[in-house]
Write a protein that holds these residues in place. Structure first.
Motif, PDB file in Angstrom:
ATOM      1  N   MET A   1       0.835  -0.915   0.433  1.00  0.00           N
ATOM      2  CA  MET A   1       0.195   0.307  -0.165  1.00  0.00           C
ATOM      3  C   MET A   1       0.482   1.593  -0.328  1.00  0.00           C
ATOM      4  N   SER A   2       0.485   2.041  -0.861  1.00  0.00           N
ATOM      5  CA  SER A   2       1.309   3.291  -1.231  1.00  0.00           C
ATOM      6  C   SER A   2       1.191   4.219  -0.251  1.00  0.00           C
ATOM      7  N   ILE A   4      -0.181   7.441   2.041  1.00  0.00           N
ATOM      8  CA  ILE A   4      -1.321   8.185   0.901  1.00  0.00           C
ATOM      9  C   ILE A   4      -0.690   9.650   2.107  1.00  0.00           C
ATOM     10  N   GLU A  27       6.112   7.069  -4.826  1.00  0.00           N
ATOM     11  CA  GLU A  27       4.904   6.295  -4.759  1.00  0.00           C
ATOM     12  C   GLU A  27       4.137   7.599  -4.138  1.00  0.00           C
ATOM     13  N   VAL A  28       3.055   8.089  -4.175  1.00  0.00           N
ATOM     14  CA  VAL A  28       2.132   7.923  -3.136  1.00  0.00           C
ATOM     15  C   VAL A  28       0.818   7.749  -3.756  1.00  0.00           C
ATOM     16  N   GLU A  29      -0.353   7.610  -2.556  1.00  0.00           N
ATOM     17  CA  GLU A  29      -1.564   8.096  -2.945  1.00  0.00           C
ATOM     18  C   GLU A  29      -2.252   9.511  -2.865  1.00  0.00           C
ATOM     19  N   GLN A  30      -2.485  10.158  -3.806  1.00  0.00           N
ATOM     20  CA  GLN A  30      -3.111  11.545  -3.201  1.00  0.00           C
ATOM     21  C   GLN A  30      -4.606  12.144  -3.175  1.00  0.00           C
ATOM     22  N   ARG A  31      -4.675  12.141  -1.612  1.00  0.00           N
ATOM     23  CA  ARG A  31      -5.985  12.864  -2.236  1.00  0.00           C
ATOM     24  C   ARG A  31      -6.188  13.866  -2.094  1.00  0.00           C
ATOM     25  N   ARG A 200      -7.279  17.962  -9.900  1.00  0.00           N
ATOM     26  CA  ARG A 200      -7.907  16.147  -9.697  1.00  0.00           C
ATOM     27  C   ARG A 200      -8.952  16.514  -9.487  1.00  0.00           C
ATOM     28  N   TRP A 203     -11.113  14.025  -3.687  1.00  0.00           N
ATOM     29  CA  TRP A 203     -11.192  13.130  -3.142  1.00  0.00           C
ATOM     30  C   TRP A 203     -12.377  12.796  -2.232  1.00  0.00           C
TER      31      TRP A 203
END
Ligand SMILES: N[C@@H](CCC(=O)N[C@@H](CS)C(=O)NCC(=O)O)C(=O)O
Length: 206
Positions: A1-2, A4, A27-31, A200, A203
C-alpha cells in the motif's frame, strides 16, 4: 500500500510537499481535499486539521510540510541533490525558518489585510518585502538560493513567493525585484511545478 498524502491544490505548504515527493519520484496516493470540508479520515490521522498530511503504510503520520519534504528525500536517492551537504542543510533550515516564521505571517496579513485593521495593506506588504529583498540580494549573486543548483530552499519557499506575487501582480511586475521575478518565473514554469499543479478530482470518502 502506498503512503497517503492529503493535499489541497492551492496550499503552498502542500505544494512544497508535493514538489519534494515529485522530485524524488516517490509513490504516494494523493487525496485532494477541500479545506472547508476536511475528510474524517484525515482528521483522525491528524486532528490539527492542516494540510499536507502524510499517512505511512505502518500508520505513522507526518503532518508538517517540512518533515514530509525530508521524508521524501530519505525514500529514494536524492537524484537532484536537493539537500546538499551539512553546511547547505543548515542554510536550507535558515531559509525555511525565515520563510515560515517571519515572511508567511506578514504575507497572510498582506493578503487578508481587511481582517487586520491595525495597519494598512501597504504596511503589511512592506514588512513582507524584507524577505523578498533578502531573496533579491541573494539571487543577484547566483541563480538559486544556495548557489547555481536548485535545492530544498528554493522548492520550500517559491510557492509562498508565488502567493505574494499573486496578491497584486500588477505591482509585483514592476517592483524592484527583477531577480526574484526571474527565479519565480523559472520555477513556476518548470515541468515539476506544472505536474504537481495538475487539477484532480476531490477525494470522496467511501
Ligand atoms: N506548519 C504546517 C502549516 C500547514 C498549513 O497551515 N496549511 C493550511 C493551508 S495552506 C491549512 O491546512 N490550514 C487549515 C485550514 O485552513 O483549515 C505545515 O508546514 O505543514
Amino acid at each position: 500500500m502506498s503512503p497517503i498524502l492529503y493535499s489541497f491544490r492551492r496550499c503552498p505548504y502542500a505544494m512544497r510537499a508535493r514538489l519534494a515527493i515529485h522530485y524524488c519520484a516517490v509513490e504516494v496516493e494523493q487525496r485532494d481535499i477541500l479545506l472547508k470540508d476536511k475528510p474524517k479520515a484525515m482528521l483522525e490521522a491528524s486532528p490539527k486539521g492542516t494540510v499536507p498530511v502524510l499517512v505511512l503504510a505502518n500508520g505513522e503520520v507526518i503532518d508538517e510540510s517540512r518533515d514530509i519534504m525530508m521524508w521524501a528525500l530519505q525514500q529514494g536517492e536524492d537524484k537532484h541533490g536537493l539537500l546538499g551537504d551539512r553546511e547547505q542543510q543548515n542554510q536550507i533550515e535558515a531559509w525555511l525558518d525565515d520563510c515560515d516564521n517571519n515572511f508567511k505571517p506578514e504575507l497572510d496579513k498582506y493578503k487578508y489585510w481587511v481582517g487586520y485593521p491595525e495597519a494598512s495593506q501597504l504596511d503589511y506588504r512592506q514588512r513582507a518585502e524584507v524577505f523578498i529583498q533578502k531573496l533579491e540580494d541573494t539571487l543577484n549573486q547566483q541563480n538559486y538560493l544556495l548557489g547555481e543548483k536548485i535545492s530544498l530552499a528554493d522548492i520550500g519557499t517559491f510557492p509562498f513567493i508565488r502567493q505574494f506575487a499573486n496578491v497584486d501582480m500588477k505591482w509585483f511586475q514592476q517592483a524592484p525585484y527583477p531577480k526574484v521575478r526571474q527565479w519565480l518565473e523559472g520555477l513556476v514554469g518548470s515541468d515539476e511545478f506544472i505536474a504537481i499543479m495538475e487539477k484532480r478530482e476531490i477525494w470522496v470518502e467511501a
